[in-house]
Write a protein that holds these residues in place. Structure first.
Motif, short mmCIF file in Angstrom:
data_model
loop_
_atom_site.label_atom_id
_atom_site.label_comp_id
_atom_site.label_asym_id
_atom_site.label_seq_id
_atom_site.Cartn_x
_atom_site.Cartn_y
_atom_site.Cartn_z
N GLU A 1 0.84 -1.20 0.00
CA GLU A 1 0.00 0.00 0.00
C GLU A 1 0.87 1.25 0.00
OE1 GLU A 1 -2.81 2.13 3.29
OE2 GLU A 1 -2.92 -0.05 3.17
N THR A 2 0.64 2.13 -0.96
CA THR A 2 1.31 3.43 -1.00
C THR A 2 0.51 4.36 -1.89
OG1 THR A 2 3.41 4.56 -1.32
CG2 THR A 2 2.85 2.90 -2.95
N GLU A 3 0.82 5.64 -1.82
CA GLU A 3 0.12 6.62 -2.65
C GLU A 3 0.58 6.47 -4.10
OE1 GLU A 3 1.21 10.31 -0.85
OE2 GLU A 3 0.41 9.73 1.08
N LYS B 1 7.38 9.35 0.59
CA LYS B 1 5.97 9.10 0.91
C LYS B 1 5.88 7.81 1.73
CE LYS B 1 5.15 6.61 -3.40
NZ LYS B 1 4.42 6.54 -4.65
N GLN C 1 3.05 0.76 -5.83
CA GLN C 1 2.48 -0.40 -5.16
C GLN C 1 2.86 -1.68 -5.89
OE1 GLN C 1 -1.43 0.38 -3.77
NE2 GLN C 1 -2.04 -1.77 -3.82
#
Length: 187
Positions: A137-139, A152, A170
Motif C-alpha cells: 500500500e502506497t500513494e 511518501k 504499489q
C-alpha cells in the motif's frame, strides 16, 4: 578467556561481569578535570535483557567473551518462541521472539540468520542487514513530484511502515535495511 583493559571496551563487545554475560551497547570515554580517565559503559545482559551502566578505569581488567556464530535457518514460530535449525547438523533450537524486537516482522520463512552461542547456549540472533519486501500500500505516483528529498509512506507485506521515494509504486519489491528500518533501493 582473554582479559582486556577497561579502556579497550568497544560497542558490541561481550564481557563477563558480575557473574553474567553483558554486551556493551554504548561506550563513552570520559577524561574529567580531576582524577583518571575512565570508560562509561552501558551494557545489556544477554540472558535476561536487563541494562547496567558501569565505569571502568584503564587499570581495571574485564573478561572478554568470544561468541561462536552459526548460520541457522528459520523454520516457524510457536507460542512466542522462534524455532531455528542448524543447516549442517539439522539440530533445532528455540529463541524468544522478543529477542529480535521491532525487527521481528522482517524474519521470513526459510531465512538464514546468524545466531551467537556461548558454549552451547544460544544468546543472540541477528538478521541479514538487507531484506527484500513487497509494498502492499502506497500513494500513487504524482507527475511533477520530483523534489530531491520528498518521501511518501508505504506499508510493506509484513505490516511495517517505511518511507519510500515518490517513484516507487504499489506491488514493487524494495530492499529495506533491517538495522535502520529504512528504504535502500528497488529490488
Amino acid at each position: 578467556m582473554p582479559k582486556i583493559n577497561g579502556n579497550e571496551i568497544r560497542p558490541g563487545a561481550v564481557l563477563e561481569h558480575n557473574g553474567g554475560l553483558w554486551a556493551a551497547v554504548k561506550v563513552d570515554h570520559v577524561k574529567p578535570g580531576k582524577g583518571g580517565a575512565f570508560a562509561q559503559v552501558e551494557m545489556r545482559n544477554l540472558r535476561n535483557g536487563s541494562k547496567l551502566n558501569e565505569r571502568f578505569r584503564s587499570a581495571d581488567k574485564v573478561e572478554r567473551v568470544r561468541l561462536e556464530q552459526k548460520d541457522q535457518q528459520f523454520l516457524y514460530e510457536d507460542d512466542g518462541m522462534l524455532i531455528f535449525m542448524d543447516t549442517e547438523t539439522y539440530e533445532q533450537i528455540q529463541l524468544p521472539a522478543d529477542l529480535l524486537g521491532e525487527r521481528r516482522p522482517f524474519l521470513q520463512d526459510g531465512m538464514t540468520i546468524v545466531v551467537e552461542f556461548y558454549e552451547s547456549e544460544a544468546l543472540n540472533a541477528s538478521l541479514p542487514q538487507k531484506v527484500t519486501c513487497k509494498i502492499v500500500e502506497t500513494e500513487p505516483v504524482v507527475k511533477g513530484q520530483t523534489a530531491a528529498n520528498s518521501f511518501k509512506p508505504a506499508v510493506l507485506d509484513n505490516g511495517v511502515r517505511v518511507m519510500v521515494p515518490p517513484f516507487v509504486g504499489q506491488d514493487e519489491d524494495i530492499v529495506v535495511n533491517t538495522e535502520t528500518m529504512e528504504y535502500v533501493e528497488r529490488a
